[in-house]
Design a protein around this motif. Structure first.
Motif, short mmCIF file in Angstrom:
data_model
loop_
_atom_site.label_atom_id
_atom_site.label_comp_id
_atom_site.label_asym_id
_atom_site.label_seq_id
_atom_site.Cartn_x
_atom_site.Cartn_y
_atom_site.Cartn_z
N THR B 47 50.93 42.26 44.80
CA THR B 47 49.71 43.26 45.12
C THR B 47 49.72 43.78 46.31
OG1 THR B 47 47.83 42.29 43.95
CG2 THR B 47 49.24 43.98 43.09
N VAL B 49 46.77 45.60 49.34
CA VAL B 49 45.46 45.79 49.11
C VAL B 49 45.89 47.41 49.96
CG1 VAL B 49 42.47 45.66 50.81
CG2 VAL B 49 44.45 43.66 49.62
N ALA B 50 46.27 47.29 51.08
CA ALA B 50 46.97 47.98 52.08
C ALA B 50 46.92 49.71 50.81
CB ALA B 50 47.32 47.95 53.53
N GLY B 72 46.28 38.92 36.80
CA GLY B 72 44.93 38.85 37.96
C GLY B 72 44.49 39.67 39.55
N GLY B 73 45.88 39.23 39.74
CA GLY B 73 45.61 39.42 42.24
C GLY B 73 45.55 41.13 41.24
N GLU B 75 43.70 42.92 39.86
CA GLU B 75 42.16 43.15 39.48
C GLU B 75 41.56 42.50 41.33
OE1 GLU B 75 40.40 41.46 36.75
OE2 GLU B 75 38.39 42.28 36.58
N THR B 76 42.32 41.30 41.63
CA THR B 76 40.65 40.84 42.56
C THR B 76 41.36 41.59 43.85
OG1 THR B 76 41.85 38.94 41.31
CG2 THR B 76 40.86 38.82 44.08
N ASN B 77 42.69 42.42 44.31
CA ASN B 77 42.93 42.63 45.13
C ASN B 77 42.39 44.09 45.12
OD1 ASN B 77 44.31 40.90 47.23
ND2 ASN B 77 46.04 40.93 45.69
N GLU B 79 39.64 45.09 43.61
CA GLU B 79 38.20 45.07 43.64
C GLU B 79 37.72 44.71 44.91
OE1 GLU B 79 37.07 42.94 39.43
OE2 GLU B 79 37.68 41.74 41.53
N MET B 80 38.84 43.94 45.88
CA MET B 80 38.75 43.41 47.35
C MET B 80 39.08 45.07 48.38
SD MET B 80 38.39 41.25 49.71
CE MET B 80 38.04 41.57 50.94
#
Lengths: 203, 130
Positions: B47, B49-50, B72-73, B75-77, B79-80
């Motif tokens: 994933t 973020v941009a 997982g990633g 979700e973390t990205n 949230e970031m």
């Protein structure tokens, strides 16, 4: 002097990660999805591409900008996690290299921010199982040599842990018996920073 | 009438994200703001973020945005990305703890009916409460 230190830190950490990409990938193939080496390489190549800009900044701003590169380029959960570590360190520190106490306090806050970002804690077979013992040892003002030992022991200790966060948690008991790739990449970065700081201390 | 809640789909795979969005479009229609992204910054599985920020912008609604993510990633990205939004938008974006395809269809159906952000999320999350 300042730009040189930041440049050395960036280069040494980037090289340590990129030169061990295959090892990180192999560790991740055992218990995750096998992209940790590729993802971290992409992140640190972006850091290297921004090198000139980063070395022109004060330390705190350089850390925040390097963290943002990792957030935007890594592509896996390790991007926001390591990115948050560096960005929080940058926010906590001043423009000049900190003394040990200031570094320990800033690092403690940065590790707490990583815990919040990953909604994770110690013992879940993640990079926190290295970062937390390292943070505690820094607060005790242990020597760099001792920090190395503590970090190495912490990485080894992830072998017997069962993953309960991240992709490796799907494996349950089968995650036991492998070192966590995030723990190993944390060690690589710590060792790189320690080498640079030692060299500067000696010179 | 207040704006409909927007839906964002974030998968590790562009094809999964695109296919999920196509299912939402076919089952719910085009009246719900919808955007998706999938793949790491180089186009591999992962994933970005941009791209997530762009998707939130693309599906933005004054009533908020409900996100459906896969592993997982993602979700973390996500949230970031939410933390990087302007402060006044941050509290109006939620990640639904629900399976990505079913959750997206359920959330979009609820959003189409005019439900508020919290109702949209709860409906999607009922899928995983089962």
């Amino acid at each position: 002097m300042h730009a040189r230190l930041i440049g050395e830190l960036l280069d040494t950490v980037s090289n340590a990660v990129i030169n061990h990409a295959e090892e990180l990938t192999a560790l991740d193939q055992a218990i995750g999805d096998g992209d940790h080496g590729v993802n971290m390489t992409r992140g640190f190549e972006a850091v290297q591409a921004a090198r000139e800009d980063l070395t022109g900044k004060p330390l705190n701003e350089a850390l925040q900008a390097a963290g943002m590169q990792l957030v935007m380029r890594v592509g896996g959960a390790s991007g926001p996690l390591y990115g948050t570590l560096l960005m929080t360190l940058g926010k906590q520190l001043g423009p000049h290299p900190p003394d040990r106490r200031a570094l320990a306090t800033a690092f403690a806050n940065a590790v707490a921010a990583v815990q919040a970002r990953g909604k994770s804690r110690a013992g879940q077979k993640t990079l926190l199982d290295v970062l937390i013992p390292l943070q505690e040892a820094l607060s005790r003002e242990e020597s760099i040599a001792r920090l190395r030992e503590i970090v190495a022991e912490a990485v080894s200790a992830t072998r017997d842990m069962r993953a309960t966060r991240g992709r490796a948690s799907f494996l349950g008991e089968r995650s036991v018996g492998h070192i966590d790739p995030g723990a190993r990449s944390s060690q690589l970065m710590f060792e790189a920073v320690a080498a640079v700081l030692e060299a500067h201390h000696d010179s | 009438m207040t704006a409909r809640v927007g839906i964002v789909v974030v998968s590790h795979s562009h094809e999964v994200a695109s296919g999920t969005a196509a299912m939402v479009r076919q089952m719910v229609g085009t009246e719900v703001p919808l955007a998706f992204c999938g793949g790491d910054p180089d186009g591999g599985l992962g994933t970005d973020v941009a791209a997530i920020l762009a998707a939130i912008e693309g599906a933005w609604s004054e009533s908020g945005v409900a996100m459906l993510v896969d592993l997982g990633g993602a979700e973390t990205n996500s949230e970031m990305a939410i933390d990087m939004l302007p402060e006044e938008r941050r509290s109006r974006v939620v990640i639904c703890n629900a399976p990505i395809v079913e959750g997206a269809v359920m959330a979009a159906t609820e959003a189409w009916g005019g439900a508020c952000l919290d109702e949209v999320r709860r409906t999607a999350e009922e899928l995983s409460a089962g």
